[in-house]
Design an enzyme around this catalytic site. Structure first.
Site, PDB file in Angstrom:
ATOM      1  N   LEU A  70       0.726  -1.308  -0.040  1.00  0.00           N
ATOM      2  CA  LEU A  70       0.090   0.022  -0.030  1.00  0.00           C
ATOM      3  C   LEU A  70       0.787   1.228  -0.131  1.00  0.00           C
ATOM      4  CD1 LEU A  70      -2.833  -0.988   2.521  1.00  0.00           C
ATOM      5  CD2 LEU A  70      -2.873  -1.034   0.001  1.00  0.00           C
ATOM      6  N   LYS A  71       2.296   1.216   0.242  1.00  0.00           N
ATOM      7  CA  LYS A  71       3.030   2.323  -0.058  1.00  0.00           C
ATOM      8  C   LYS A  71       3.395   2.627  -1.281  1.00  0.00           C
ATOM      9  CE  LYS A  71       4.715   2.131   4.685  1.00  0.00           C
ATOM     10  NZ  LYS A  71       6.008   1.901   5.721  1.00  0.00           N
ATOM     11  N   GLY A 134      -4.314   1.469  21.941  1.00  0.00           N
ATOM     12  CA  GLY A 134      -5.187   0.724  23.151  1.00  0.00           C
ATOM     13  C   GLY A 134      -5.197  -0.709  22.739  1.00  0.00           C
ATOM     14  N   HIS A 135      -5.626  -1.396  23.678  1.00  0.00           N
ATOM     15  CA  HIS A 135      -6.058  -2.574  23.644  1.00  0.00           C
ATOM     16  C   HIS A 135      -7.651  -2.999  24.119  1.00  0.00           C
ATOM     17  CE1 HIS A 135      -2.703  -4.251  21.311  1.00  0.00           C
ATOM     18  NE2 HIS A 135      -1.861  -3.951  22.202  1.00  0.00           N
ATOM     19  N   ASP A 136      -8.251  -4.108  23.971  1.00  0.00           N
ATOM     20  CA  ASP A 136      -9.478  -4.735  24.754  1.00  0.00           C
ATOM     21  C   ASP A 136      -9.349  -4.144  25.938  1.00  0.00           C
ATOM     22  OD1 ASP A 136     -11.104  -6.645  26.282  1.00  0.00           O
ATOM     23  OD2 ASP A 136     -11.613  -7.210  24.391  1.00  0.00           O
ATOM     24  N   ASN A 138      -7.972  -1.688  27.559  1.00  0.00           N
ATOM     25  CA  ASN A 138      -8.367  -0.239  27.707  1.00  0.00           C
ATOM     26  C   ASN A 138      -9.681   0.275  27.289  1.00  0.00           C
ATOM     27  OD1 ASN A 138      -5.329  -0.660  26.171  1.00  0.00           O
ATOM     28  ND2 ASN A 138      -5.496   0.294  28.277  1.00  0.00           N
ATOM     29  N   ASP A 165     -12.817  -6.673  21.737  1.00  0.00           N
ATOM     30  CA  ASP A 165     -12.366  -6.923  20.596  1.00  0.00           C
ATOM     31  C   ASP A 165     -13.655  -7.652  19.731  1.00  0.00           C
ATOM     32  OD1 ASP A 165      -9.885  -5.932  20.610  1.00  0.00           O
ATOM     33  OD2 ASP A 165      -8.925  -7.787  21.034  1.00  0.00           O
TER      34      ASP A 165
END
Length: 373
Positions: A70-71, A134-136, A138, A165
């Site tokens: 995608l770059k 963050g994660h779940d 958080n 999640d």
């Protein structure tokens, strides 16, 4: 196969809720193509969980994969060529990243105004925390829900990563995607879907918010009927070291439960005498500790006591009820949860081994140039 047969989905590879949403759509028959980085850039095949073989990455079952850089502008153009033929586009980057890649909502809708553009993030597309990592745990904490997940006097315990999640993230996103696809088929115009995990977890607390407003749910964790405060809605250790789950809330279920404990209960506190709940809990714990989990399973089988052994995953797979319903299906030695919910006329796909095969993006574009179905 499946109620979403004919729906075409382009999903930028991600972790957690993004592939889970793709799996849910694929289970229901959608044609989901995941755009991942080339293996040399990703450092591992198809961006799957590090150290895990493709056949174990169940959230990618039923999903096809293409590798695109995608770059490179030509890579972006290949994805946009897919978008022209798609119904749904899914990305799980922080706000602004997709735009920098040339795949933001404006770029996508310029190529296909009818596409549902789903953005699946932790904190959403706006607000002070929108660009924060963050994660779940958080997002569940931010919603206020984690505070309630504790026994009295103990620290909150995160429910693995099932709540943020998967329930509040991928599942709510899939629901939103299907809703938006239905609307787009009527209006002919797509829209942007802001699916934030913190929003989803907050939504899951709707019933609790009503109970709180009515003064029927305390903000002190571990003191309510459903948070381990009530001694008749909790888990108890058995003589073998296994556990029994008790959910005898209603009086008739509670009476059935205590009547089968095999001990004298005439001097026990009343069920709803909250001041004496600690005493009642001790009585229940002593009674259950006298027998093994499997002995209790026989005692309560077929009753309305709302008592269930706490099965391990291996045990759950073999339970007669779960076997009859094909709750889990073994695919190449891996236990797959079956697609849900169940449809009578257009059942979802049977689980299959996730593939590590990369398709050529031009081949997919050519295939999608033909009518869906």
């Amino acid at each position: 196969m499946g109620p979403l047969s004919g729906v075409r989905v382009v999903s930028l590879a991600g972790m957690g809720p993004t592939p889970f949403a793709g799996m849910l759509l694929a289970d229901m028959g959608a044609d989901v193509v995941r755009v991942t980085r080339p293996p040399s850039r990703a450092g591992r095949a198809l961006g799957q969980t590090e150290g895990m073989a493709a056949e174990h990455d169940l959230a990618n079952r039923g999903v096809s994969s293409v590798a695109v850089d995608l770059k490179d502008p030509s890579g972006t153009e290949s994805v946009l060529a897919l978008v022209e033929r798609a119904d749904v586009f899914v990305e799980g980057y922080r706000p602004g990243v997709a735009e920098r890649l040339g795949l933001g909502p404006e770029q996508v809708h310029d190529r296909n105004p009818a596409v549902v553009y789903a953005r699946l993030t932790g904190y959403g597309q706006y607000g002070p925390l929108a660009r924060t990592a963050g994660h779940d745990i958080n997002y569940v904490a931010q919603s206020g829900a984690l505070h309630a997940m504790a026994r009295a006097g103990e620290a909150p315990r995160p429910p693995i990563n099932l709540l943020g999640d998967y329930a509040g993230g991928g599942l709510l996103a899939a629901f939103g995607i299907v809703s938006a696809v239905l609307e787009a088929r009527t209006s002919g115009v797509g829209q942007v879907l802001d699916a934030a995990m913190v929003d989803g977890v907050a939504l899951l607390t709707a019933k609790l918010q009503g109970l709180r407003a009515a003064g029927r749910y305390s903000d002190v964790p571990g003191t309510n009927y459903l948070d381990s405060g009530a001694p008749f809605y909790d888990t108890y250790r058995c003589a073998c070291g296994g556990y029994l789950a008790v959910g005898a809330l209603e009086p008739s279920f509670y009476d059935e439960f205590v009547s089968r404990l095999g001990v004298a209960t005439h001097d026990w506190p009343e069920q709803d005498d909250q001041e004496r709940w600690p005493e009642l809990r001790a009585h229940i714990a002593d009674a259950i500790a006298a027998r093994t989990r499997d002995e209790w399973a026989e005692v309560y089988e077929g009753t309305d006591a709302c008592v269930t052994p706490v099965w391990t995953f291996d045990e759950a797979v073999k339970h007669p009820h779960n076997v009859e319903r094909d709750l889990y299906q073994s695919v190449a030695g891996v236990q797959h949860p079956s697609p849900a919910p169940r449809f009578g006329r257009t059942p979802g796909r049977a689980p299959g081994t996730p593939s590590d095969r990369l398709l050529d993006v031009d081949d997919v574009v050519d295939a999608w140039s033909r009518p869906a179905g």
